[in-house]
Each structure stands twice: as structure tokens, then as C-alpha cells.
Design a protein around this motif. Structure first.
Motif, short mmCIF file in Angstrom:
data_model
loop_
_atom_site.label_atom_id
_atom_site.label_comp_id
_atom_site.label_asym_id
_atom_site.label_seq_id
_atom_site.Cartn_x
_atom_site.Cartn_y
_atom_site.Cartn_z
N VAL A 242 15.19 -16.48 19.87
CA VAL A 242 15.29 -15.08 19.46
C VAL A 242 15.63 -15.07 17.98
O VAL A 242 16.53 -15.79 17.54
CB VAL A 242 16.38 -14.34 20.26
N ILE A 243 14.86 -14.29 17.22
CA ILE A 243 15.10 -14.16 15.77
C ILE A 243 15.53 -12.73 15.50
O ILE A 243 14.91 -11.79 15.99
CB ILE A 243 13.79 -14.47 15.01
N GLU A 244 16.58 -12.57 14.71
CA GLU A 244 17.03 -11.23 14.33
C GLU A 244 16.37 -10.84 13.01
O GLU A 244 16.67 -11.42 11.97
CB GLU A 244 18.55 -11.21 14.21
N GLY A 304 19.07 -16.57 14.14
CA GLY A 304 18.87 -16.31 15.57
C GLY A 304 19.42 -17.45 16.39
O GLY A 304 20.33 -18.15 15.95
N TRP A 305 18.84 -17.64 17.58
CA TRP A 305 19.36 -18.69 18.45
C TRP A 305 18.27 -19.20 19.38
O TRP A 305 17.24 -18.55 19.58
CB TRP A 305 20.56 -18.18 19.24
N ARG A 315 13.95 -9.64 17.33
CA ARG A 315 14.86 -8.55 17.69
C ARG A 315 15.06 -7.63 16.49
O ARG A 315 15.44 -8.07 15.40
CB ARG A 315 16.21 -9.14 18.12
N ASP A 320 13.21 -5.63 21.30
CA ASP A 320 12.71 -7.00 21.14
C ASP A 320 11.20 -6.94 21.26
O ASP A 320 10.67 -6.29 22.15
CB ASP A 320 13.23 -7.90 22.26
#
Lengths: 331, 331
Positions: A242-244, A304-305, A315, A320
Motif C-alpha cells: 500500500v502506497i500513501e 507505505g508498507w 491510498r 484506495d
């Protein structure tokens, strides 16, 4: 000297041998083989990349920049392995014998890159053959024996970091190419120059190796765009990510541009040639990473993670959405 | 599978990764870097050579033979350094995506060569770009730490030796190409096949390494023809050389041909692609060399000696004449 190189021997003696002078094991490039004595207690890290005129660089790029890029793209791979550069082999091919003026500048670009990256020529091959000028480099570095940093070691929950800023090189490429839509971009002359330099003169992130050796679980360099390369890293770990969006690091120039042109986000997400590093590390190391970045004067941003569910998500404030791993395709 | 490769990823996964399976440090070719753990007490010997369609091989050569040659010409350089092969990096470029049938056969030729030479793929680069198909290999081997065998260590008085026979590959090339003068050569079918195989499938002389480590003062492989390569070896030693014409080792087929056609001598002296080894050793080691050759079943022939006076001489029954260092010119 004017005119063109007249023999392979002249090319090697005049322009390439000086690049190997500091390397005893290169034997002045007078032998078919080079010798490299590994430092005891190290493993070697090896990377090969080729760049060709009209594919990876413009035939009218400055010879200094072509040389720099050829070495830099390889050393960016070594940087992602947290390796210390040592020696490189270079295979050069030209459709016609190169001009002395070209080779002088090409060799000077290599000399600059060697000195910036701490690496020295050990040997190679030169040939005349049809097709675009091509520079194929195999770079060798080392790491402490047994140390491994690859793209497949991240675990769900690891935070994702990138160095520097994203999308600059893609914007630089559009400016360099004179793309229609880039002609009216509202940049000052020095901003244009800086962005184009990001494309022409990638800076492998070699100085981060000590930090990566302590904290990173997976790393790779961003050569084909964040979306595509992140897809590879997450895929190698059998995971997703997931990338912000709000966290993606962009330069002042690109931020301003993105405010005026919504298509720029695509360049930030999928543009190639940044040669920044993407790495994963357990979240508990974030403070150490911030301290290192502040001391080194290098941007390192948590973006992100790693997630258990395969696939990439972008995100934003309100939702999303899938991040499609598009980017440069070599075939 | 029929049709062409559709992506770089497919090319790597289907055809190249299996060649790296035995190499843990290749990470299944899923990473940008490979790791190689040097054997303690060894130095690395590194060689790079590129072969291109239409220049170093015929575009319609069998894919297996192209692959074999690409690896063999590199390993011939390692053989001349008395090195033991370990791993290699390969950069492949194609003007169009290759057919599955081509890649299957190319990979099978590489697998054969890997197993014959004791080397394994560690990584590389693949690209589609204009120009001829090109295979650029960097091969890495090792020698005992501190051991050096280069082309510049011979002294006046050292005897000169060559392995195998000379001129076969040059005759094979003329047969393969269908040269006018070669069409009437009086060969049996199997002789033709053998000579062409000498050109298409060079055999690097890797098994002689232990002997070279004990006795040789200088060595190189014969890729550009005896006259040219000997000129390089003697020149590197700031010396000259005398070659005894009657001693030059030739195969039965070439000897018969030379009896009927005086131009064949030129092929023996200057024809390229034999990939035999030329080495110098003090004369006192001749007995040991003969014993090794008899045991190994390998021809090793004393053909002359290193002389103090620069220049090359060809000694016949009645006179000495200059041996002009002509041969293959890469530029």
C-alpha cells in the motif's frame, strides 16, 4: 587529435587504458583477462546492464553523459544490494570508428563517474558492428561475506521507503525530448536544467549502503518506475503493498507542475530512470533511518508498507485504488 | 511452444533461469545483482567478449552453436590465464523478440557449454534493440591467490608451445562460407564436418591449467591468428620470436590440403578462431610438458622460441623470413 580512431589498439591505449591505470589487476588493458583480488571476508556482488543509442540514450547526448549513465545504471543495482563498488568490465560497440573528440569526452565522463563512485575499469571488449552504439557494463562490488540484500526479503508490515524524489527523471526526459506537452511547462531555466540532469546523470545511492546493511529487509533501484518496480519487489516477497499518495516525495518543481497538470501524477508513479532506491525495513527502524537521512543530507521518505494481500494499492484521502504496475517494458 | 517471446520476464523465467539453477547466488535471476562467494585463497580472473550476428557468427548458424561459441571464446581467455571457470554474466540483445524455438536451442547450447566447461550463469541483461543479435559475456574464474599468468612474462630463450593444430578453424570458416576456392577442396564429408566444427564449436583449453601454472611464463589464446597473436605476446615481452615452419602443428586434413595449395600456409599462420593456446616456458620444462600432453591426450607442440630482437621470423629449411603479424582486425 582530429578524425576517427583507426584501430582497436589505439582506442584502448589512448582512451581506455588511462581509466584502468589505478587498477594493477587490469595489466594496462594489454591482456585478455583482468585479475581481481577479493578482500578477505567479502562476497562479490555482480550486476550487468547495457545501454544503447536510440533506446536508452539519445544519439546526440553529450558523450560525457552517455558514459556517466552507462556506469551509473549499473552502480545503482550495486547500491540496492548495499555493495561497495570495486571494478567493472566494459564492452563497447560502435557502428563506425568513433571520432577522437567523441572518445575524449566519453572517457572523461567515465573518469568523472569512476571517481564519484569509487570504481575502476578492469577490462572489456571493443568492436565495430552495425546497430546503435552500445555500452555494456558488468560492475563488481562487495559486501561482508554472508550478507544478502535482495528484493525478496520483505515481510508484511515492513515499512517502505524511497530515497530522493520521484518523477524528476521522467519530466527531464520529456523536456530533453521536447515533448509537445512539456514545451509550456512553467519552469525556470535552472529547473529545466536540473530535471534534465536527473535524466541524463543518474546518481546511484551508494552512500546509503551502511544503513541498508543494518535495517533493510529488501531493496531494489527504481529504474522502470515506482509502480512497476514496487510490483516486482512485492511480488518477489509474495506480498502486496500500500502506497500513501500524499507521502510520495516530489521535488518543488514537479510539485508545482502537478498542481497545474493532473497527468503528472502518472509520471511520478510510473516514470522510469529515477535510479532512487526503494527499500523495506521493519517500522521500528524508522527513527534510525530518519537520523541517518538527516546526517547524510539525503531524503529518505516512508511511502507505505508491505501488505499480506498481493497487489498494489494507492491510498488517497478518500479511497484506495489499484496501482497498475505499468512502466518501461524492455521487450 | 511456438511463436515469439512476448516479454523479458518470460525470456528470463523460461530459458535463462534454468541455466542459473545450480547457482544459489543467482537468486533465480529474479534480482538485479548476483552474489559470488570467492573461494578463500583465490584471486578472480575476469574476461569479457561479445559476439554479434554477421560479424562473429553467421545469422543462420545453429542457435546451439552460437550459444556455445559465445561462452567458449570467453573461457578460452580464462584458459590462457590458467583459471578455473566459476560464473558468468550474459547480456543478450535481439533486434526482434526471439522465437521460442530459437531460445530453446540457444539455451540448450549454453547448457551443454556450461556442463563442458564447469561454469554456471549468474545474471545479465536482455534487451530488444536494432542491430544484429549480440551476446556479451563476462566470465569469472579463479586462480590461486597471487598467481599471475599474462602475455608479458616471457624471456628471451623461452620455448614457445601451441596446443592442438592450427588453421583448422580458418579452413572451416571458408567451408562454412562456401568460398569459391574452398569448393573443390578434396575432403571427405567427415573431414569437412570436423573442420567446420572447429570454427563453430571452439574448445577452450581449460584442462591445461595445472600444467600452465607450473611451467608457463606467458600465455594467450589464439583468436586472431598465430602471426598477429604471437606479435602481441612477443611485443608485450619487449621481445621477438622465431617460429620453425616445419614444426607448426596441422591436422591431417590441412596438411593434405597444404600439399596441393600453397596459399593454405597463410591460413595456418594467420587464420583466426582456432582458440588454441600459445604459451612460453623455459626449455627445461619441455619433458614435463611432453609428459602432460601424452597423459592428457592433448597435442602440445614446441614451435619456436622467444628472441631478444623484436620482430617475428619464420624459419624454413633454407632461410628466415619476416612473419607479418596479419590477422583479424576488430576495427
Amino acid at each position: 587529435m582530429s578524425g576517427s580512431i583507426t584501430s582497436e589498439e589505439e582506442l584502448i591505449r589512448t582512451y581506455l587504458a588511462p581509466l584502468a591505470r589505478a587498477n594493477e589487476g587490469a595489466f594496462g588493458l594489454r591482456d585478455d583477462c583482468a585479475i581481481f583480488s577479493p578482500t578477505p571476508g567479502t562476497d562479490l556482488v555482480i550486476s550487468t546492464d547495457a545501454i544503447a543509442a536510440g533506446v536508452h540514450f539519445f544519439p546526440d547526448d553529450r558523450p560525457e553523459d552517455i558514459a556517466w549513465k552507462a556506469l551509473a545504471v549499473n552502480l545503482s543495482d550495486l547500491a540496492a544490494s548495499a555493495a561497495t563498488p570495486r571494478v567493472y568490465q566494459m564492452a563497447l560497440s560502435f557502428p563506425e570508428a568513433p571520432a577522437h573528440a567523441f572518445m575524449q569526452r566519453f572517457a572523461s565522463g567515465l573518469a568523472d563517474a569512476q571517481s564519484a563512485f569509487g570504481i575502476v575499469l578492469s577490462g572489456g571488449d571493443t568492436d565495430r558492428r552495425p546497430g546503435p552504439m552500445t555500452v555494456t557494463i558488468t560492475a563488481i562490488g562487495d559486501v561482508p561475506a554472508g550478507f544478502r540484500l535482495t528484493r525478496d526479503g520483505a515481510r508484511a508490515g515492513d515499512a517502505l521507503f524511497v530515497t530522493g524524489t520521484l518523477g524528476d527523471a521522467a519530466c527531464g526526459l520529456k523536456l530533453r525530448r521536447g515533448d509537445e506537452d512539456a514545451r509550456n511547462w512553467p519552469f525556470e531555466a535552472n529547473e529545466r536544467t536540473d530535471l534534465i540532469a536527473r535524466y541524463l546523470r543518474p546518481q546511484p545511492r551508494l552512500d546509503i549502503a551502511p544503513l541498508l546493511r543494518r535495517v533493510a529487509t529488501a531493496a531494489m533501484d527504481l529504474s522502470d518506475g515506482l509502480a512497476k518496480d514496487l510490483g516486482r519487489l512485492a511480488g518477489a516477497c509474495s506480498a502486496g503493498a500500500v502506497i500513501e499518495r500524499a507521502r510520495l516525495p516530489v521535488s518543488t518543481a514537479v510539485r508545482r507542475l502537478a498542481g497545474a497538470d493532473s497527468s503528472i501524477e502518472q509520471l511520478v508513479l510510473s516514470g522510469g530512470d529515477d535510479y532512487e532506491l526503494l527499500f523495506a525495513a521493519p517500522r521500528e527502524h524508522e527513527a534510525e533511518i530518519r537520523t541517518w537521512a538527516a546526517t547524510a543530507g539525503t531524503n529518505v521518505t516512508r511511502i507505505g508498507w508491505i501488505a499480506e494481500t498481493p497487489g498494489l494499492l494507492l491510498r488517497t484521502n478518500d479511497c484506495d485504488r489499484p496501482l497498475v504496475p505499468a512502466g518501461w517494458e524492455h521487450f
